[in-house]
Design a protein around this motif. Structure first.
Motif, PDB file in Angstrom:
ATOM      1  N   SER A  39       2.178   9.066   5.847  1.00 26.88           N
ATOM      2  CA  SER A  39       1.821   8.026   6.813  1.00 26.88           C
ATOM      3  C   SER A  39       2.951   7.874   7.814  1.00 26.88           C
ATOM      4  CB  SER A  39       1.602   6.688   6.100  1.00 26.88           C
ATOM      5  OG  SER A  39       1.561   5.639   7.052  1.00 26.88           O
ATOM      6  N   TYR A  82     -11.584  -5.354  13.810  1.00 22.81           N
ATOM      7  CA  TYR A  82     -11.473  -5.442  12.346  1.00 22.81           C
ATOM      8  C   TYR A  82     -11.929  -6.812  11.831  1.00 22.81           C
ATOM      9  CZ  TYR A  82      -9.195  -0.938  11.768  1.00 22.81           C
ATOM     10  OH  TYR A  82      -8.941   0.415  11.721  1.00 22.81           O
ATOM     11  N   LYS A 114      -4.894   2.320   8.645  1.00 19.12           N
ATOM     12  CA  LYS A 114      -6.273   1.840   8.831  1.00 19.12           C
ATOM     13  C   LYS A 114      -6.739   1.025   7.620  1.00 19.12           C
ATOM     14  CE  LYS A 114      -8.396   5.413  11.758  1.00 19.12           C
ATOM     15  NZ  LYS A 114      -9.279   6.586  11.608  1.00 19.12           N
ATOM     16  N   GLU A 115      -6.328   1.462   6.422  1.00 16.83           N
ATOM     17  CA  GLU A 115      -6.696   0.722   5.206  1.00 16.83           C
ATOM     18  C   GLU A 115      -6.039  -0.664   5.181  1.00 16.83           C
ATOM     19  OE1 GLU A 115      -5.957   3.113   1.719  1.00 16.83           O
ATOM     20  OE2 GLU A 115      -7.165   4.781   2.518  1.00 16.83           O
ATOM     21  N   VAL A 129      -2.448   2.512  13.422  1.00 20.58           N
ATOM     22  CA  VAL A 129      -3.921   2.471  13.385  1.00 20.58           C
ATOM     23  C   VAL A 129      -4.475   3.154  14.642  1.00 20.58           C
ATOM     24  CG1 VAL A 129      -5.951   0.959  13.514  1.00 20.58           C
ATOM     25  CG2 VAL A 129      -4.074   0.384  11.966  1.00 20.58           C
ATOM     26  N   GLU A 182      -8.034  -2.771   7.553  1.00 22.72           N
ATOM     27  CA  GLU A 182      -9.298  -3.174   6.919  1.00 22.72           C
ATOM     28  C   GLU A 182      -9.075  -4.382   6.001  1.00 22.72           C
ATOM     29  OE1 GLU A 182     -12.476  -2.258   7.189  1.00 22.72           O
ATOM     30  OE2 GLU A 182     -12.244  -0.462   8.422  1.00 22.72           O
ATOM     31  N   ARG A 199       0.829  -1.210   0.000  1.00 23.96           N
ATOM     32  CA  ARG A 199       0.000   0.000   0.000  1.00 23.96           C
ATOM     33  C   ARG A 199       0.864   1.261   0.000  1.00 23.96           C
ATOM     34  NH1 ARG A 199      -5.529   0.830   0.443  1.00 23.96           N
ATOM     35  NH2 ARG A 199      -5.889  -1.409   0.422  1.00 23.96           N
ATOM     36  N   GLY A 230      -4.543   6.751  14.544  1.00 29.54           N
ATOM     37  CA  GLY A 230      -5.436   7.370  13.559  1.00 29.54           C
ATOM     38  C   GLY A 230      -4.864   7.528  12.158  1.00 29.54           C
ATOM     39  N   ASP A 231      -3.775   6.830  11.854  1.00 33.62           N
ATOM     40  CA  ASP A 231      -3.139   6.917  10.534  1.00 33.62           C
ATOM     41  C   ASP A 231      -4.045   6.292   9.463  1.00 33.62           C
ATOM     42  OD1 ASP A 231      -1.361   5.848   8.276  1.00 33.62           O
ATOM     43  OD2 ASP A 231       0.127   6.945   9.448  1.00 33.62           O
ATOM     44  N   GLU A 232      -4.438   7.086   8.468  1.00 35.39           N
ATOM     45  CA  GLU A 232      -5.417   6.619   7.466  1.00 35.39           C
ATOM     46  C   GLU A 232      -4.909   5.438   6.643  1.00 35.39           C
ATOM     47  OE1 GLU A 232      -8.625   7.312   7.202  1.00 35.39           O
ATOM     48  OE2 GLU A 232      -8.323   8.603   8.946  1.00 35.39           O
ATOM     49  N   LEU A 233      -3.657   5.514   6.200  1.00 34.63           N
ATOM     50  CA  LEU A 233      -3.104   4.443   5.367  1.00 34.63           C
ATOM     51  C   LEU A 233      -3.023   3.136   6.171  1.00 34.63           C
ATOM     52  CD1 LEU A 233      -0.543   4.720   2.626  1.00 34.63           C
ATOM     53  CD2 LEU A 233      -0.089   2.995   4.344  1.00 34.63           C
ATOM     54  N   ARG A 255       0.624   9.135  -0.174  1.00 35.84           N
ATOM     55  CA  ARG A 255       0.020   9.847   0.960  1.00 35.84           C
ATOM     56  C   ARG A 255       0.968   9.824   2.164  1.00 35.84           C
ATOM     57  NH1 ARG A 255      -5.183   6.749   2.197  1.00 35.84           N
ATOM     58  NH2 ARG A 255      -3.946   5.121   1.193  1.00 35.84           N
TER      59      ARG A 255
END
Length: 311
Positions: free
Chosen positions: A208, A274, A232-233, A224, A236, A200, A227-230, A206
């Motif tokens: 991270s 998750y 979190k992906e 995660v 997921e 990713r 709160g790191d968006e990448l 982005r």
């Protein structure tokens, strides 16, 4: 004379973990000896027999007081306690139970280490109070153990519970260690999470927390939590692979609880969230009630389970 004690032995690639228990499951003492894998692991069983007999002597126990020895090994084990081969121990065929009984004069029962750890978690860990559990171990690989009505499901070839090798994706570049392609282990083990994260990070630029530092399962879940968006992906993606696979497992095993252990589980409750999200989405309606728990016994699950298997 009443049987009061039982030994639980967990043979690993580098060390043999040993435990002396009461038959009620109280751990009285634990210790380790090195696993000597040279000469095709010829010294392993004599070493185990030796350490058990020494402990009996040291504690002044009578053999009549001992229910026997339970042993977990990293490889398939059939109902008779025979091991067709264990790569990490450099073993070919070994009649584990039979040979140990001859060396110690005690009753011996043997099982696969992941299955045995599952039994330990059912007895005194994350699955305590349940009779049907599926244990998932997320470490370097993905191991599994299925306990149905208090009994280990070994299957015809000792491969019952090898959930790490369920095919979950065609979207990975390399083959799994087992020779197949796209196994659960390749995307949800500690190494698998690292793979997903690096993939990713390459895909887009982005910002991270994971950039420029060490990328591993721990740093991913720490990111995660921050709160790191990448990250979190990545979580997921991990959750979708594992949650969907366990929904399939539930259709076959229908456990009361999934117990999640191994190094990755140290991230805590967040990994369960998750997994549960996707499990709930894909599970058969009757199986949706299954609960999720973190393993509690850590590295001791194997010795607890080995003792319980014999009892």
């Amino acid at each position: 004379m009443m049987e009061k004690y039982v030994f639980g032995i967990d043979i690993g690639g580098t060390t043999v973990k040993c435990g002396l228990f009461t038959v009620k499951g109280e751990l009285l003492e634990k210790w380790e000896i090195p696993t000597r894998t040279e000469n095709n692991g010829a010294a392993i069983l004599p070493d185990v027999a030796d350490t058990v007999l020494k402990k009996i002597q040291e504690k002044g126990l009578a053999k009549e007081e001992i229910a026997g020895i339970g042993i977990g090994v990293p490889g398939p084990v059939n109902e008779q306690g025979e091991v067709p081969g264990a790569v990490n121990l450099h073993w070919g065929y070994v009649n584990l139970a039979g040979d140990m009984e001859k060396m110690t004069g005690l009753r011996v029962k043997a099982g696969n280490d992941a299955n045995v750890a599952a039994l330990g978690e059912m007895w005194k860990g994350g699955g305590a109070g349940c009779q049907s559990i599926v244990m998932v171990t997320l470490g370097t690989g993905v191991g599994g153990g299925i306990i149905n009505n208090g009994k280990i499901v070994t299957g015809a070839h000792g491969a019952g519970g090898e959930i790490g090798h369920i095919h979950v994706t065609d979207d990975v570049e390399c083959n799994c260690n087992c020779g197949n392609h796209g196994c659960l282990e390749q995307v949800t083990s500690a190494t698998g999470i690292t793979y997903l994260a690096n993939r990713r990070l390459k895909k887009d630029d982005r910002p991270s927390m994971l950039r420029g530092g060490e990328v591993n399962a721990k740093t991913v879940f720490d990111a995660v939590k921050a709160g790191d968006e990448l990250a979190k992906e990545v979580a997921e993606e991990f959750g979708k692979y594992l949650g969907t696979a366990l929904a399939s497992v539930a259709c076959v095993a229908d456990p009361e609880v999934f117990v999640i252990g191994g190094g990755v589980s140290k991230a805590g409750q967040i990994i369960l969230d998750y997994i549960k999200k996707y499990y709930a989405q894909y599970a058969f309606m009757t199986c949706k009630q299954a609960s999720f728990a973190l393993a509690k016994l850590g590295n001791d699950a194997g010795i607890y389970g080995a003792a319980k298997m014999l009892l």
